[in-house]
Each structure stands twice: as structure tokens, then as C-alpha cells.
Design a protein around this motif. Structure first.
Motif: not given
Length: 362
Positions: A77, A89-90, A92, A345
Motif C-alpha cells: 500500500h 487502506l491497510s 480495512v 481488490y
């Protein structure tokens, strides 16, 4: 690129086989047959096989992504999106791993309540189970890997017990083959999401593998073995139950254990359910380890504190999941999120990583 992990904390490449299998084989095995048969009927075994084969493409992408940055999901990321957006984002994935652990534990507890001990307290059982899980995670990744190894090897004899159902198998149930549309087959494959998810965990422990690229073949072998197991179990189930019977069987796997007859045990399903403790233990441990590792890498929170905090969140949430409808809803959400993470994703992240690599090289 993240700092290399000391070799004393890493595990051998072949152990990836047990790590992935221990995450893929969990609570979904107990009743996936009824769910996949809703759309594709008894052609659903083909969907199981097709879904399993498609996973190999995602595994290849995962290794390509992690190999490019030589790190885990947090490093990926940061490489693609920058540190601030990457950490967001991590987060999530912390939520994803946490609800995965919660779904596994609460669904197993439901099985125990329905089949063995109706009066068992979900809170106190979860407390004991989570204390054990936290203790294992405190031992580090090598300890978690050891638990994954033994929790695959020790209960593996359970696979042989499904041979008892073959005495009553009616293989004509499978005919006619390919009697459903591609849309129905695709929906059936999608319904395997909860059962198949777990193969994406190299995203979290890639730096902890010695000579990580060599472990890719073991990752593919793990996915192949679980695909074969699920396909064979689906075929056995479909030949044992009629479609009308299966539609009413919430836990078809457990119901097949009812016919297991041995001189020294009368109710084998009790032994099977008790053994399932071992099978879900690495599910919880790996999920807690992965989520706490992301907390440590993204927010500098000590891993031991992170594990305790995550386990407490699970423990607090358990009493609120007190009906079949709520547990089903949780499992549905985990399946949808798992599908989105793995089949939507990961390909997006793969494309992003390859673009970022070209930009940085220039």
C-alpha cells in the motif's frame, strides 16, 4: 521495501502449505453444500472445481505483488498509494481479519449449542478460546505456524469418515450433468466465497517466509488440495442426499457423521465437532496475528497490545450475535467482503503495483 525479517523469526517455504490450508479449511466445510446447491443444483460440484481453479490466478498475483515490493500488504500500500493513504487502506484489512475471526468463532459456537450443549455460554467459551489464541500469538509467527501444522495433520483422519456415506451413495443424483446455465454456475461459485477465503494470507506474512518466492509452489499446492477436498465432499454429499433433503440440511457434513458406526463410539458427530476446535484454532490465531501485525506496522502499536485489543473486541461482540439470523448475516458479509478483497481488490492492486513499478523505474 520493508526491513528484512531476521531469519530466526522466519519459517520454511513448505510450511505455507499448512498455513493456507489451515485458513481455508474452517467453519464453512460444515454446511457449504446446501448453499452452493441453491443455484446450480447438483451441478454445483463443477462450480466448486471451477472456483478453486480460478484461485490459482489470484495466488499468482499475490506473489507477484509481494515479490515486487519485497514486503507485506502494508509495504504494498505504501509503495502504490503512499504512506498516509496506504495506512488508511491497510486499516480495512484489520477490520476484514477481525470479522473473519469473529464469524468463525461464533458460527462454531452455534454448532456446539445446537448439536451438543444448548446451555453453553458463548461469552465464557469465547473468553477461554480467545485467551488460548492470544497466548499462541504471543509466541510469535513461528508458534502460529506450528499450530497451523498440527491442526491440519492431527484431525486429518476425519476425511476418512466420509467414506461411510459412500455405502448409501446414489450417483444417479448427479445426472444430468451441465443441466444449469452459466449464470447459475457462477452464482454457485460465488457462494463458495466463505468456504474458500483464507488463501490471501501470504499478503500478511510474506516477509516471514525464508526465500519467499520458493513458497509459491506450496501455496498453489495448498489451494489445489483444498479444491479437491471440497469437490469430493460435495460429490459425496450430493450422492447421499436428495435435493429435497439437502435443502433442509443446514449442516450436511455433520449429518453425514450420524451414520458413522464404530464399536467404540456411538455418536461420532460429537467427536467430529470436538475435533473441529483444532481446525478453527489456526483460523483465529492467524487472523489475530495478521490484524495485530498491520496495527504494529501502520500505527506503531506493540503487537502484544494489538492482539489483546482485537481479542477484546471479538469478546465484546460475541454476546450481540445471539440469533441464527444475525450469525447468517455476519457470514454473508464476511463472504462478500472476502470475495471483494480476493477477486476484485487483489487484481486492482496487482495492476496498481505494476504501474507504480514502471513509474518508479523511469
Amino acid at each position: 521495501m520493508q526491513q528484512p525479517i531476521p531469519e530466526r523469526l522466519q519459517v520454511s517455504p513448505f510450511l505455507v502449505l499448512y498455513l493456507i490450508m489451515s485458513m481455508q479449511i474452517g467453519i464453512g466445510v460444515l454446511g457449504y453444500q446446501r448453499i452452493i446447491a441453491k443455484n446450480a443444483g447438483y451441478d454445483a460440484w463443477i462450480s466448486v472445481l471451477a472456483a478453486g481453479l480460478s484461485i490459482h490466478v489470484i495466488v499468482w498475483m499475490i506473489y507477484k505483488i509481494c515479490g515486487t515490493v519485497e514486503g507485506d500488504i502494508v509495504a504494498v500500500h505504501a509503495y502504490v498509494f503512499g504512506k498516509k493513504i496506504g495506512n488508511l487502506l491497510s486499516t480495512v484489512f484489520i477490520v476484514y481479519l477481525l470479522i473473519f475471526a469473529l464469524a468463525v468463532l461464533r458460527t462454531y459456537l452455534e454448532v456446539v449449542q445446537v448439536w451438543m450443549f444448548p446451555e453453553i455460554s458463548p461469552f465464557w467459551y469465547s473468553l477461554v478460546f480467545l485467551i488460548l489464541s492470544v497466548y499462541i500469538v504471543f509466541g510469535g509467527f513461528r508458534t502460529v505456524t506450528g499450530i497451523a501444522f498440527f491442526c491440519i495433520v492431527l484431525p486429518s483422519y476425519l476425511l476418512l469418515t466420509f467414506g461411510f456415506a459412500l455405502r448409501y451413495a446414489e450417483f444417479r443424483n448427479l445426472l444430468p450433468i451441465l443441466d444449469h446455465s452459466l449464470k447459475d454456475m457462477a452464482l454457485s461459485a460465488f457462494n463458495m466465497s466463505l468456504t474458500y477465503i483464507g488463501f490471501e494470507i501470504p499478503l500478511f506474512f510474506y516477509p516471514f517466509i525464508k526465500d519467499a518466492p520458493k513458497s509459491q509452489k506450496w501455496a498453489h499446492l495448498a489451494v489445489f488440495i483444498t479444491t479437491i477436498i471440497y469437490t469430493i465432499m460435495a460429490i459425496i454429499t450430493f450422492t447421499y442426499f436428495s435435493e429435497a433433503q439437502l435443502a433442509k440440511s443446514i449442516w450436511a457434513t455433520l449429518e453425514m457423521w450420524k451414520i458413522v458406526s464404530m464399536p467404540f463410539v456411538e455418536r461420532f458427530e460429537y467427536i467430529g465437532i470436538a475435533n473441529w476446535n483444532l481446525i478453527i484454532l489456526p483460523n483465529i490465531c492467524i487472523a489475530l496475528w495478521g490484524a495485530s501485525m498491520i496495527l504494529k506496522r501502520s500505527f506503531k502499536l506493540r503487537q502484544k497490545k494489538g492482539v489483546v485489543a482485537l481479542a477484546l473486541i471479538c469478546l465484546i461482540a460475541i454476546p450481540f450475535l445471539d440469533t441464527r439470523a444475525k450469525i447468517n448475516l455476519l457470514n454473508d458479509w464476511v463472504a462478500r467482503i472476502g470475495f471483494s478483497v480476493t477477486f476484485v481488490y487483489v487484481p486492482f492492486l496487482y495492476i496498481g503495483t505494476m504501474i507504480a513499478k514502471k513509474v518508479k523505474n523511469k
